[in-house]
Design an enzyme around this catalytic site. Structure first.
Site, PDB file in Angstrom:
ATOM      1  CD  GLU A   1       6.898  15.048  21.372  1.00 18.12           C
ATOM      2  OE1 GLU A   1       7.124  14.349  20.389  1.00 18.12           O
ATOM      3  OE2 GLU A   1       6.834  16.284  21.323  1.00 18.12           O
TER       4      GLU A   1
ATOM      5  N   GLY B   1       0.309  22.939  20.340  1.00 19.22           N
ATOM      6  CA  GLY B   1      -0.197  24.042  19.534  1.00 19.22           C
ATOM      7  C   GLY B   1      -1.674  24.300  19.777  1.00 19.22           C
TER       8      GLY B   1
ATOM      9  CG  ASN C   1       8.444  25.115  15.301  1.00 18.00           C
ATOM     10  OD1 ASN C   1       9.069  26.123  15.593  1.00 18.00           O
ATOM     11  ND2 ASN C   1       7.129  25.095  15.228  1.00 18.00           N
TER      12      ASN C   1
END
Lengths: 504, 504
Positions: free
Chosen positions: A293, A270, A383
């Protein structure tokens, strides 16, 4: 055109997307590659969506369960959701069309810890897996697969699926070959052994995915870009948050609680996370490492600037510009990047061992530092939890970041009580907004509340929070973590009724 | 009398409890041995409490920060709380006097994951440690220490404290020697390596605690029993819960999802957990193993019956009768029991690797299976999270158990929304009450709600829960996990106002 498919025996399986999609039956469980918009199959899912639309038009029900690595792209989640083709979805979704269907109760969504998907699939508790659709960047002469721009759960899907459809995507750079590290040492208990990784740069597996060639029922050649969305340039709020985080890390180094090169950084996806990474370009740390990640733009910047020595992840999540930069220099980047299965990139054993510095976003935090990172107003999925739980609980230090307000000030990110909790207060050690940073380590709940209200809340909401905390001391059932159930969720109620958390 | 102190050089430090306690200053941080009422120091803390009472009577402030393994006994937590001698307490407390002070806001209580105490102490974020008071069962000629009936954080306290006071307790059986396994391989990152334990019965350390003899400022000889409380005999409700759990486990074995000897079992402390263990005596599993926090009566029964092959834990938590049985046969039990530091007994790396079957209690669960295991009415601490978070998130299967009601039916253990969350829905896979068992694996939130309401809720509350869930589908902000903030916590409010969750 078939230069990416070096295995002669498999060339006979080359077909078109519609033919491949025709192999999938209604009611199946379909698992695909794809993680944060990279490495997902792009043609077969769209063909499947067309088939489903036709079936629905003819009055035949046709839905599938859809398992992935994490979020994918409009050609997959979006296309299948648009035709009401998804019955069940796991473990993470970021697609706007699918989000609407989930929040209308039309898709059963299992929001899972990303490290737990592969083990749970192996345990058998998720049910059987029918068809896997996996994007690869090539097939070698021996039939082994060169992974694409994400690894995700591909190893597990290829092993567990009854049938495998491959998309070989020429858009992916050929020099990706060799970047991946696929660990084949996982087992179900009681046969599990230590995972032999002690540094982010350790390679413990092989660069290739294995797949029984007899299971490969179709191969589709594609040349299609990943869904690469631009990042917003950091605004003042993102820069302020980044500044607080970097000041905190520098302080920890000066106190001897972090080494001069920090510990491996993990960063959520983000704009805020990207801003923190950008800020680290000018920060006074020895070359860092990342065990995380996804590799996003900011990490590429850090690598280019020599501030990051290497990055381990399971996928890329890049803007189109950064993706072009990556592809133009892939052979060089390959020496300082490793993509792994998500069960390894997010493994609690490894996150704890390496001592990651976890930096994740949130939707809201309450005054005690319980964090909601998934459900707006306690019910509407944004999400999903993604890997935040894998990292936050096991991190060396667990940082959560957010602007102090949302929706133009109508929502406070700091509330009396979180409307849903994904990260319990024990797992939330530092909260940062543009207002400031609250270091909650070693504090009791009431001490935490004082710090969160004073340092993180927006001035417009700070007096209301302080007032709630003071009155809770008077009317609470217990004073360990004072609360007033009658009004703990009143801010959410007010927002739902009036469109703002501000009192009228 | 000094036969338990074989180290000649240390005999000069033998003194009485009052002299030892006089070495502790107001404002210090004092860390002690002790875990679930076993192995805690019994004389020096009482002497310290007397000193504090005198100081307070003379108008001098005198409080200490108290760190332990987990809960202790009335001679420690109770005595110090009664004289208002505790400023800060971590990481777990079960003492009724201390509980009242915490819930009156008079003690700052840090409720921590038990596996994280030692690492966080080493990180330095909890502050310096002044004095450790550690009960041991003996001192060897070389100065090494024979641990007592719990290990807890003793290794870390002995290493980190500036001064160490030992209580050598003759009541502890001499044959405890050799049962313990103290792992000295932990490090701070980036120097952490895999913990070389792959079976519950692996020994990876030494049977003795090390302590720099120069730091040992006092040794007090004691002969005092552990606080061993009787377990209640299983009632119908506990037996029903145990029956559901065992039926579930047998079903998993029959489906091939668990081996015939199960996987290592972890069991929380308490009467329900003990009932489940008792029930396993007649269950059809091959000899099992346990990798857990505490060894309680039911595990002794399982060992005696040959149903349990070995048990690994960090402490005993036994009734006086079971403690007598243990002490009478210690040499034999020593071959099938290992006591380890709590950072190892509860380590996420090991829990995940071994695939523990986690069985823990709860205070309340909401319809989606978010679990509150610490805060009554969202604010009043009961005991603490203990090791439940260490085990639940990393378990092979995570089971939570509770009677469906409390307080004679005035409280429902299943509520519309948990007033506090310790275990998020992702970490709660199975919920069991005497009403039935809900297997929530692979279910979306709305599917989970249906299962929890139908299978776990008490019939008196089931219609109210079903009504809430139905109306939430109409008025929720999103339908992923429907909720009504205006009444989500109304059951708790009603209980606080009327003394019952039942509507008037």
């Amino acid at each position: 055109m078939t230069d990416r498919i070096a295995c002669a025996a498999l060339r006979s399986r080359i077909t078109d997307a519609d033919t491949a999609a025709a192999l999938i039956r209604a009611g199946e469980t379909v698992a695909t590659s794809g993680f944060t918009g990279s490495g997902y199959p792009k043609m077969v899912p769209q063909a499947l969506a067309r088939r489903i639309a036709v079936a629905h038009a003819e009055g035949h029900p046709f839905r599938v369960n859809l398992w992935t690595g994490a979020s994918t792209g409009p050609e997959l989640d979006g296309a299948l959701a648009a035709v009401d083709g998804i019955a069940q979805r796991l473990p993470y979704s970021g697609d706007p069309v699918a989000r609407e269907k989930i929040n209308r109760g039309e898709i059963d969504y299992l929001d899972m810890h990303l490290s737990q998907v592969a083990p749970m699939a192996w345990e058998g508790v998720l049910g059987p897996l029918d068809t896997a659709i996996i994007e690869v960047s090539g097939i070698r002469a021996d039939g082994s697969l060169i992974p694409s721009s994400s690894v995700g759960n591909n190893k597990t899907w290829a092993d567990r699926a009854k049938r495998v459809i491959l998309e070989v995507n020429r858009w992916q750079d050929a020099a990706l070959e060799g970047m991946h590290d696929i660990y084949y040492g996982t087992r179900l208990p009681p046969e599990r052994v230590p995972i032999p990784l002690v540094r982010p740069d350790d390679r413990i597996g092989t660069p290739y995915l294995a797949c029984d060639p007899d299971k490969i029922v179709a191969i589709v050649e594609t040349e299609a870009p990943d869904r690469n969305l631009p990042f917003a340039a950091p605004d003042d709020i993102a820069r302020a948050i980044a500044g607080h985080v970097i000041e905190f890390l520098a302080h920890e180094v000066s106190r001897g609680r972090l080494p001069p090169a920090l510990l491996p950084i993990q960063s959520g996806v983000g704009n805020i996370a990207n801003a923190v990474l950008s800020g680290l370009v000018d920060a006074p740390f020895d070359p860092m490492t990342a065990y995380t990640e996804v590799i996003q733009d900011g990490m590429l910047d850090l690598l280019d600037a020599g501030r990051l020595r290497m990055a381990s992840a399971t996928a890329f999540s890049l803007s189109p510009q950064a993706a072009a930069r990556l592809n133009a220099n892939m052979a060089a980047y390959r020496d300082c990047m490793i993509l792994r299965p998500q069960e390894i990139s997010n493994h609690p054993e490894l996150v704890r061992r390496l001592g990651c510095i976890a930096m994740n976003g949130l939707i809201e935090a309450d005054i005690y530092g319980n964090v909601n990172s998934t459900l707006v107003m306690g019910s509407r999925i944004q999400n999903g939890i993604g890997g935040s739980g894998d990292f936050a609980r096991n991190a060396y230090v667990s940082i959560f970041m957010t602007p102090s307000t949302a929706k133009g000030g109508k929502i406070s990110a700091i509330v009396p009580q979180a409307s849903h909790v994904d990260h319990i207060m024990q797992d939330v050690q530092v909260i940062v907004t543009e207002q400031g940073l609250a270091d909650l380590r070693g504090l009791s709940p009431r001490q935490r509340a004082k710090a969160v209200i004073e340092r993180c809340a927006h001035p417009d909401y700070r007096p209301m929070l302080a007032d709630y905390a003071m009155r809770a001391e008077g009317g609470s059932y217990g004073l360990h973590a004072p609360s007033l159930p009658a009004e703990a969720l009143s801010w959410h109620r007010r927002y739902m009724e009036t469109g703002t958390m501000r009192p009228s």
